[in-house]
Structures are given as C-alpha cells and as structure tokens.
Design a protein around this motif. Sequence first.
Motif, PDB file in Angstrom:
ATOM      1  N   LEU A  22       0.819  -1.215   0.000  1.00 16.02           N
ATOM      2  CA  LEU A  22       0.000   0.000   0.000  1.00 16.02           C
ATOM      3  C   LEU A  22       0.853   1.265   0.000  1.00 16.02           C
ATOM      4  CD1 LEU A  22      -3.021  -0.811   2.340  1.00 16.02           C
ATOM      5  CD2 LEU A  22      -2.731  -1.253  -0.092  1.00 16.02           C
ATOM      6  N   HIS A  23       1.995   1.241   0.664  1.00 15.38           N
ATOM      7  CA  HIS A  23       2.778   2.471   0.787  1.00 15.38           C
ATOM      8  C   HIS A  23       3.878   2.627  -0.259  1.00 15.38           C
ATOM      9  CE1 HIS A  23       0.728   3.940   4.252  1.00 15.38           C
ATOM     10  NE2 HIS A  23       0.917   2.828   4.899  1.00 15.38           N
ATOM     11  N   SER A  24       3.973   1.664  -1.182  1.00 14.68           N
ATOM     12  CA  SER A  24       4.967   1.824  -2.241  1.00 14.68           C
ATOM     13  C   SER A  24       4.268   2.351  -3.489  1.00 14.68           C
ATOM     14  CB  SER A  24       5.635   0.479  -2.545  1.00 14.68           C
ATOM     15  OG  SER A  24       4.695  -0.401  -3.120  1.00 14.68           O
ATOM     16  N   GLY A  25       5.057   2.720  -4.465  1.00 16.11           N
ATOM     17  CA  GLY A  25       4.437   3.161  -5.715  1.00 16.11           C
ATOM     18  C   GLY A  25       4.821   4.569  -6.079  1.00 16.11           C
ATOM     19  N   LEU A  30      -4.048   6.380  -7.244  1.00 16.45           N
ATOM     20  CA  LEU A  30      -4.296   4.937  -7.284  1.00 16.45           C
ATOM     21  C   LEU A  30      -3.104   4.160  -7.855  1.00 16.45           C
ATOM     22  CD1 LEU A  30      -6.992   3.777  -6.259  1.00 16.45           C
ATOM     23  CD2 LEU A  30      -7.738   3.559  -8.628  1.00 16.45           C
ATOM     24  N   LYS A  31      -1.913   4.779  -7.790  1.00 15.68           N
ATOM     25  CA  LYS A  31      -0.702   4.176  -8.379  1.00 15.68           C
ATOM     26  C   LYS A  31      -0.859   3.924  -9.872  1.00 15.68           C
ATOM     27  CE  LYS A  31       0.698   1.824  -4.089  1.00 15.68           C
ATOM     28  NZ  LYS A  31      -0.489   2.091  -3.263  1.00 15.68           N
ATOM     29  N   VAL A  76      -4.354   9.866  -0.204  1.00 18.11           N
ATOM     30  CA  VAL A  76      -5.319   8.940   0.406  1.00 18.11           C
ATOM     31  C   VAL A  76      -5.632   7.763  -0.523  1.00 18.11           C
ATOM     32  CG1 VAL A  76      -6.365  10.689   1.898  1.00 18.11           C
ATOM     33  CG2 VAL A  76      -7.412  10.191  -0.318  1.00 18.11           C
ATOM     34  N   SER A  77      -5.419   7.939  -1.829  1.00 14.73           N
ATOM     35  CA  SER A  77      -5.735   6.836  -2.758  1.00 14.73           C
ATOM     36  C   SER A  77      -4.780   5.663  -2.583  1.00 14.73           C
ATOM     37  CB  SER A  77      -5.713   7.326  -4.210  1.00 14.73           C
ATOM     38  OG  SER A  77      -4.394   7.467  -4.700  1.00 14.73           O
ATOM     39  N   ASP A  78      -3.682   5.874  -1.819  1.00 16.05           N
ATOM     40  CA  ASP A  78      -2.778   4.764  -1.463  1.00 16.05           C
ATOM     41  C   ASP A  78      -3.536   3.600  -0.834  1.00 16.05           C
ATOM     42  OD1 ASP A  78      -0.297   5.431  -2.291  1.00 16.05           O
ATOM     43  OD2 ASP A  78       0.487   6.000  -0.324  1.00 16.05           O
ATOM     44  N   GLN A  79      -4.630   3.912  -0.153  1.00 15.77           N
ATOM     45  CA  GLN A  79      -5.373   2.875   0.579  1.00 15.77           C
ATOM     46  C   GLN A  79      -6.131   1.944  -0.358  1.00 15.77           C
ATOM     47  OE1 GLN A  79      -8.308   4.505   3.258  1.00 15.77           O
ATOM     48  NE2 GLN A  79      -9.058   2.513   3.895  1.00 15.77           N
ATOM     49  N   ILE A 312     -11.370  12.024   5.859  1.00 17.43           N
ATOM     50  CA  ILE A 312     -12.586  11.354   5.398  1.00 17.43           C
ATOM     51  C   ILE A 312     -13.188  12.053   4.172  1.00 17.43           C
ATOM     52  CG2 ILE A 312     -14.020  12.610   7.101  1.00 17.43           C
ATOM     53  CD1 ILE A 312     -14.585   9.035   5.723  1.00 17.43           C
ATOM     54  N   SER A 313     -13.047  13.377   4.095  1.00 21.03           N
ATOM     55  CA  SER A 313     -13.629  14.106   2.952  1.00 21.03           C
ATOM     56  C   SER A 313     -12.960  13.680   1.643  1.00 21.03           C
ATOM     57  CB  SER A 313     -13.453  15.616   3.146  1.00 21.03           C
ATOM     58  OG  SER A 313     -13.949  16.015   4.399  1.00 21.03           O
ATOM     59  N   HIS A 314     -11.644  13.606   1.680  1.00 21.28           N
ATOM     60  CA  HIS A 314     -10.906  13.217   0.471  1.00 21.28           C
ATOM     61  C   HIS A 314     -11.107  11.742   0.156  1.00 21.28           C
ATOM     62  CE1 HIS A 314      -9.190  17.097   1.445  1.00 21.28           C
ATOM     63  NE2 HIS A 314      -8.754  17.163   0.216  1.00 21.28           N
ATOM     64  N   ARG A 315     -11.262  10.920   1.182  1.00 22.83           N
ATOM     65  CA  ARG A 315     -11.539   9.497   0.931  1.00 22.83           C
ATOM     66  C   ARG A 315     -12.897   9.344   0.259  1.00 22.83           C
ATOM     67  NH1 ARG A 315      -7.377   6.896   3.476  1.00 22.83           N
ATOM     68  NH2 ARG A 315      -6.508   8.088   5.213  1.00 22.83           N
ATOM     69  N   LEU A 316     -13.885  10.078   0.766  1.00 19.37           N
ATOM     70  CA  LEU A 316     -15.210  10.021   0.129  1.00 19.37           C
ATOM     71  C   LEU A 316     -15.132  10.517  -1.315  1.00 19.37           C
ATOM     72  CD1 LEU A 316     -18.245   9.610   0.098  1.00 19.37           C
ATOM     73  CD2 LEU A 316     -18.518  11.725   1.422  1.00 19.37           C
ATOM     74  N   ALA A 317     -14.335  11.558  -1.553  1.00 20.25           N
ATOM     75  CA  ALA A 317     -14.205  12.085  -2.917  1.00 20.25           C
ATOM     76  C   ALA A 317     -13.559  11.057  -3.855  1.00 20.25           C
ATOM     77  CB  ALA A 317     -13.412  13.391  -2.920  1.00 20.25           C
ATOM     78  N   CYS A 318     -12.633  10.231  -3.329  1.00 22.55           N
ATOM     79  CA  CYS A 318     -12.096   9.129  -4.151  1.00 22.55           C
ATOM     80  C   CYS A 318     -13.238   8.214  -4.589  1.00 22.55           C
ATOM     81  CB  CYS A 318     -11.070   8.309  -3.369  1.00 22.55           C
ATOM     82  SG  CYS A 318      -9.481   9.133  -3.142  1.00 22.55           S
TER      83      CYS A 318
END
Length: 334
Positions: A22-25, A30-31, A76-79, A312-318
Amino acid sequence: MATKHPDMFTAAAASTGHGGLLHSGPGTFLKSPGVACETKAIQEHGAKAVFLGVPFDQATIYRSGSSLAPKMMRFVSDQYLPYLGDFDINLFDEFGLVDAGDVPIIPANAERSRNNIEECVGNILDAGAMPICIGGDHSLPIPIGQALSKRIGPDKKFGYIHFDAHIDCQPDFHGEPYTNWSHMARMVELPNIDAKNMAVVGVRGATNPPEQWRFIEENGINLYRMREIRRRGVEDVVADALAKVTDGVDAFYVSWDSDVVDAAFLPGTDGPEVGGMTSWEILKACEMVGAKKPAVMDIVELIPAYDHPSYISHRLACYFIFHLLGGMATGGVS
Ligand SMILES: [Mn+2]
C-alpha cells in the motif's frame, strides 16, 4: 458469484502494477501510470479516463486552500485498489486509468492559469478520454466548459449538471465575472448550451442570495432543492435531472461541489453546509451519472486543511470517482 478478474497479490499480478504494497508506488492517483498531459501520450496509453490535478484556488470568495486537494487525493488513494468489488471491474483494465499530473497554475495570474486549464483539459478530450479534474475551487468549470464547448463545436449541444448546496449563478461579484460563485452564469453564455439542459442538484442553506434565485428562474435552469431529494429520494431526483440535462445533447459535463454532501460526512470543504446528502446518496448519484457517460467531470472545493484528521472528505471524494466509473462501466448495479 465469483469474479472474472485475476488475483492481485500473486507475483505475476503485482509485477504489472495491479497489486503490491500500500505504501509503495509512484505517488500518482491509485498508483496509476503517470503520463504527460499531451494528447499523443494519453492515446498511446489507451486511456479512457485521466486523473488531472487542477490546483487553482485564486477565485474563491470565502476560504482558499483547495489547491492542495489533488496532492491529498493522490495520498489517500494509497489505501485503495483499482479492483472495485462493488462493480467487479478493474479500473486499469476497464479505463486504462492514468494520472496526467497537475495543470501549471501561475501565481497571481488567474487568466494565464485559466488558459492552462483549458489547454490541458482540451488535450485529454482530444485523446478521446474523460478528464477527471480535481480542483481547485469552483471557478474551474469556466475554463473546462470552454474546452468542451470548443471541442464539440458550434453545431452541437452539451448539457451541464452540478451538484452543490449553492446555486453559483452570481453574474459577477464586485465586478469580477470569474469567481467560484459564477460558473453557472458563465456556462449559460456559451453558444452550444441551453439553460433547459442545465441543472443544479442539492441546493439549500443561507448562502444563496435572491439575485441568484431570480437568475435561475429568468433563465429557466433546472433546480432541485435538498428537501426535494429528501421527499422523492435521490434516485428519482437524479434520474429526473439527468433526463433534462441529456435531452437532445451530444455530450454533458458533471461538476461535483464537495459541499453538496452534508458537512457531517464531508467537513473538508470551502463552505461546509449541514442538511445535505449522505455518503450513500452521493455515491448513488455518482453511479447514476456515470451510467449516462459524461464527457468530463470535476470535483471541487476540497480543502485538506479543514478535513478531519482521517481525511474522510478526500476518501469520500475518491469514492465519487470510483462509483462514477463503476456506473460508467456497468450501466449501474441494483
Ligand atoms: Mn458550493
């Protein structure tokens, strides 16, 4: 039912960039592969959807800081994985998703910045791909609308739908026509858009002045209040709005102001508003809009500095993006 997609964490799948840690890329959304924002480069990747950062917040009338949102969206898209189990699609396989970096924004020169936005968005449209424009403030639809207007040509029509607590129809603000309060007023001036193909969905609150309500009425723009969504349900209202926006047009543009979502679900925005859409309602709306295949989309007014520490706002936007692309790929799921 079993998915048709290959496993993501085997050595072979990871080597294609579809899996891994998850943390590489590369630090892209979204990598996804990073490409230059040039028509030829995008076509060579076969991309049908292109993430484009638009770090422009020089036109805001209230709180700036949305210029940092593209970076936070990538962070946040790393997740997340490109495989969406809700739709059984892989965004890389389905759309050849790429990240075209950020539009060059020129400090203290809004006009040059707008020209750069128009050029970058135009390069993506010329490649036959959908720009996913991440603002930035809500003046972005002015240059993005110009780009779309020129690409579809004077003999064709396009529609415009924006989801927002605010009407954004201020003809000018203290003499300035290009603020984040004015994109609807500029859009209706374009030669290939009719007001009957324009809609704003989710309107509420104590920030819409009487002249803007009059502007809507005098121009015949479709407006759906938040209370109507509560009464009729989100699916009924969004289907109604999309029918009007897409009626007789060759393309349409969707603009998502993050403040259409209730501040409880999405606090990290320029002008947070209570009494809005839930996270579930906005994702359903994204899916329905995607099923109608917009030519271009934006998400605006996200501000990392005002977000909850969990972002959470940016995660929801993803998830706005994921559900719109999910709807696009599948036509919507029940
Ligand atoms: Mn707004």
